[in-house]
Design a protein around this motif. Sequence first.
Motif, PDB file in Angstrom:
ATOM      1  N   ALA A  88       0.835  -1.203   0.000  1.00 36.24           N
ATOM      2  CA  ALA A  88       0.000   0.000   0.000  1.00 36.24           C
ATOM      3  C   ALA A  88       0.875   1.260   0.000  1.00 36.24           C
ATOM      4  O   ALA A  88       0.460   2.325  -0.463  1.00 36.24           O
ATOM      5  CB  ALA A  88      -0.897  -0.020   1.233  1.00 36.24           C
ATOM      6  N   ARG A  89       2.086   1.135   0.553  1.00 36.86           N
ATOM      7  CA  ARG A  89       2.987   2.283   0.646  1.00 36.86           C
ATOM      8  C   ARG A  89       4.348   1.895   0.095  1.00 36.86           C
ATOM      9  O   ARG A  89       4.613   0.709  -0.132  1.00 36.86           O
ATOM     10  CB  ARG A  89       3.184   2.680   2.115  1.00 36.86           C
ATOM     11  N   VAL A  90       5.191   2.909  -0.048  1.00 39.66           N
ATOM     12  CA  VAL A  90       6.588   2.653  -0.403  1.00 39.66           C
ATOM     13  C   VAL A  90       7.440   3.499   0.543  1.00 39.66           C
ATOM     14  O   VAL A  90       7.082   4.637   0.835  1.00 39.66           O
ATOM     15  CB  VAL A  90       6.857   3.076  -1.866  1.00 39.66           C
ATOM     16  N   HIS A  91       8.525   2.953   1.007  1.00 38.97           N
ATOM     17  CA  HIS A  91       9.421   3.695   1.896  1.00 38.97           C
ATOM     18  C   HIS A  91       9.825   5.011   1.207  1.00 38.97           C
ATOM     19  O   HIS A  91      10.443   5.001   0.137  1.00 38.97           O
ATOM     20  CB  HIS A  91      10.661   2.848   2.174  1.00 38.97           C
ATOM     21  N   ALA A  92       9.457   6.152   1.839  1.00 41.11           N
ATOM     22  CA  ALA A  92       9.573   7.436   1.130  1.00 41.11           C
ATOM     23  C   ALA A  92      11.027   7.799   0.841  1.00 41.11           C
ATOM     24  O   ALA A  92      11.361   8.230  -0.279  1.00 41.11           O
ATOM     25  CB  ALA A  92       8.898   8.530   1.958  1.00 41.11           C
ATOM     26  N   GLY A  93      11.899   7.612   1.829  1.00 39.29           N
ATOM     27  CA  GLY A  93      13.311   7.962   1.620  1.00 39.29           C
ATOM     28  C   GLY A  93      13.909   7.114   0.509  1.00 39.29           C
ATOM     29  O   GLY A  93      14.664   7.611  -0.349  1.00 39.29           O
ATOM     30  N   GLY A  94      13.589   5.843   0.504  1.00 44.92           N
ATOM     31  CA  GLY A  94      14.115   4.925  -0.507  1.00 44.92           C
ATOM     32  C   GLY A  94      13.606   5.290  -1.887  1.00 44.92           C
ATOM     33  O   GLY A  94      14.353   5.265  -2.882  1.00 44.92           O
ATOM     34  N   ARG A  95      12.322   5.642  -1.947  1.00 44.18           N
ATOM     35  CA  ARG A  95      11.722   6.037  -3.232  1.00 44.18           C
ATOM     36  C   ARG A  95      12.459   7.241  -3.815  1.00 44.18           C
ATOM     37  O   ARG A  95      12.867   7.241  -4.989  1.00 44.18           O
ATOM     38  CB  ARG A  95      10.237   6.378  -3.020  1.00 44.18           C
ATOM     39  N   ASP A  96      12.656   8.269  -2.969  1.00 41.40           N
ATOM     40  CA  ASP A  96      13.313   9.487  -3.456  1.00 41.40           C
ATOM     41  C   ASP A  96      14.764   9.198  -3.869  1.00 41.40           C
ATOM     42  O   ASP A  96      15.237   9.716  -4.888  1.00 41.40           O
ATOM     43  CB  ASP A  96      13.287  10.572  -2.369  1.00 41.40           C
ATOM     44  N   ALA A  97      15.426   8.366  -3.059  1.00 42.40           N
ATOM     45  CA  ALA A  97      16.832   8.057  -3.383  1.00 42.40           C
ATOM     46  C   ALA A  97      16.915   7.373  -4.741  1.00 42.40           C
ATOM     47  O   ALA A  97      17.794   7.693  -5.551  1.00 42.40           O
ATOM     48  CB  ALA A  97      17.438   7.168  -2.304  1.00 42.40           C
ATOM     49  N   LEU A  98      16.012   6.444  -4.985  1.00 41.01           N
ATOM     50  CA  LEU A  98      16.078   5.705  -6.257  1.00 41.01           C
ATOM     51  C   LEU A  98      15.821   6.638  -7.445  1.00 41.01           C
ATOM     52  O   LEU A  98      16.556   6.618  -8.438  1.00 41.01           O
ATOM     53  CB  LEU A  98      15.069   4.542  -6.269  1.00 41.01           C
ATOM     54  N   THR A  99      14.777   7.455  -7.318  1.00 43.03           N
ATOM     55  CA  THR A  99      14.474   8.315  -8.474  1.00 43.03           C
ATOM     56  C   THR A  99      15.568   9.373  -8.670  1.00 43.03           C
ATOM     57  O   THR A  99      15.959   9.663  -9.804  1.00 43.03           O
ATOM     58  CB  THR A  99      13.067   8.960  -8.352  1.00 43.03           C
TER      59      THR A  99
END
Length: 495
Positions: A88-99
């Motif tokens: 339902a969610r994605v780890h926000a810090g990880g998401r930003d780091a990847l993009t």
Amino acid sequence: MRHAHPVAVVRAAEAAVMARLPAGTLMQRAAAALAAVAGRLLRRRVGRVYGARVGILVGSGDNGGDALFAGARLARAGARVVAVPLGARVHAGGRDALTDAGGSFGSAADLADVDLVLDGIVGIGGRPGLRPEAVAALRRVPADATVVAVDVPSGVDPDTGEVCGTAVRADVTVTFGAFKPGLLIDPGAEHAGRIEYVDIGLGPFLPTPWLTVLDDEDLPARLPRLARTADKYQRGVLGVVAGSPRYTGAAVLTVGGALRTGIGMVRFVGAAEPADRVRARWPEAVVTVLPDDARDVAAAGRVQAWVVGPGLEPDDVGHALVAQVLAMPVPVVVDAGGLAVLAADRSLLDGRRAPTVLTPHAGELARLLRMPPGGRRDIEEHRLAFARRAADEFGATVLLKGTTTCVASPSGLVRVNPTGTPVLATAGSGDVLSGVIGALLAGGLSAFDAASVGAYLHGLAAQLVSGPAGRPISATDLWAALPDAIPGRPDSREW
Ligand SMILES: NC(=O)C1=CN([C@@H]2O[C@H](COP(=O)(O)OP(=O)(O)OC[C@H]3O[C@@H](n4cnc5c(N)ncnc54)[C@H](O)[C@@H]3O)[C@@H](O)[C@H]2O)[C@@H](O)CC1
Ligand SMILES: Nc1ncnc2c1ncn2[C@@H]1O[C@H](COP(=O)(O)OP(=O)(O)O)[C@@H](O)[C@H]1O
Ligand SMILES: [K+]
């Protein structure tokens, strides 16, 4: 020696470390190590990280976070990284780091041509069983892609190794802070593949472990000491009560297992037919033929330990033999027919003070525990829990045989054997094992050491004789290989 800790213990240690460190430090340690392992695997597979294709299966927790931060590192090194969110969610810090690093988010269809997949669906926060969308995504992963599980293969219960439904099958599992029991015990161990342990600094906050795995270097100090001045009685004498007119070979196999492990003497006690076979194959054994009513096992002479049961029929004679052996105040290994006698009459263990080692496979343990039909399967799926329960219930060291042999002590300690190989699944190999354990007991090891070191040597002997290709072996092949499996380190053995 490797140690494993259950999830609750790992969580407590993580909390203690995190309280002392800036937020996110542990996750960065985990992600850096994960990216390093993935990079190494990519270089081996496609020659480089730059341009390699990496898929990330991302659940909603911190396990997904680890995978995303690792994916960001790989993307910065030039890999083409696509993440597939499954929660339902994605780890926000990880998401930003990847993009930020140039990675992208996509759907399961984007996994079609990946070289490597990071399984960040769930880690130690996972409940057994995967959700349908995770199962569907796994099906899209190419069969030849390298699969790296983050901390735990998703779908495997980290505390028990149980798998319910589909679970990730990893080539490599990168586990953080501590081994989890479920990585070491089948079916979980099989799903974990090769395990890469990453130290993230939990050590000082972990308690003394109850679950351990022996390694090669642990063995020399745990073998019987061979004093320069030893005579055969000081080295130890093992009594073996095994075989019956119907099963003569078990007696020969057990005696061979003991002799080849190194021992002062083996006294074989049994009926005329197995006794003749033992004498013919092992002239070094001292053989006593019992009368038909099986009276007076003790008259065979003094021993430091007994093995009772391989090839024994669980009839009146078998019962009389097991009863006499268990009444003696020395350590005893009970195997095979001896376990069948015990299953019918558990009172034979009443009043025993000396150590007892029981060596059942799952079917024998189901009978010992008087489980309803289906018990065997239940045990195979929950090996750790049943080995511990049996050790507690019988006040004995229990070696539960099978795909991952677990040795449990009555005090709650467990050793999981790492040397097992399926080539051991051949008639008679268990008889050899009981002889090996008996010899170690007679040599003065504790029941827990004798059983766990015995299983280790037995598996190693099988590996040595069957070779890296897993050539088939038969139980008698183990005799020749046993001396090579036993490390001889002069400094630890008082030469
Ligand atoms: N706690 C820490 O200090 C550290 C944790 N780390 C990582 O964090 C992981 C634990 O993270 P979490 O506690 O967030 O838990 P997880 O990420 O393991 O899983 C929890 C999430 O998955 C969902 N979930 C549970 N079972 C599921 C199932 N069967 N199918 C689909 N979704 C399911 C839950 O709803 C929850 O949102 C560790 O395994 C490790 O990878 C590392 O970063 C190292 C440091
Ligand atoms: N798949 C497997 N992987 C590793 N070891 C196995 C496997 N199957 C059986 N074994 C081992 O093989 C031995 C078989 O013993 P047992 O069942 O008593 O056979 P037998 O009574 O014929 O001697 C045990 O040590 C057991 O742990
Ligand atoms: K995982």
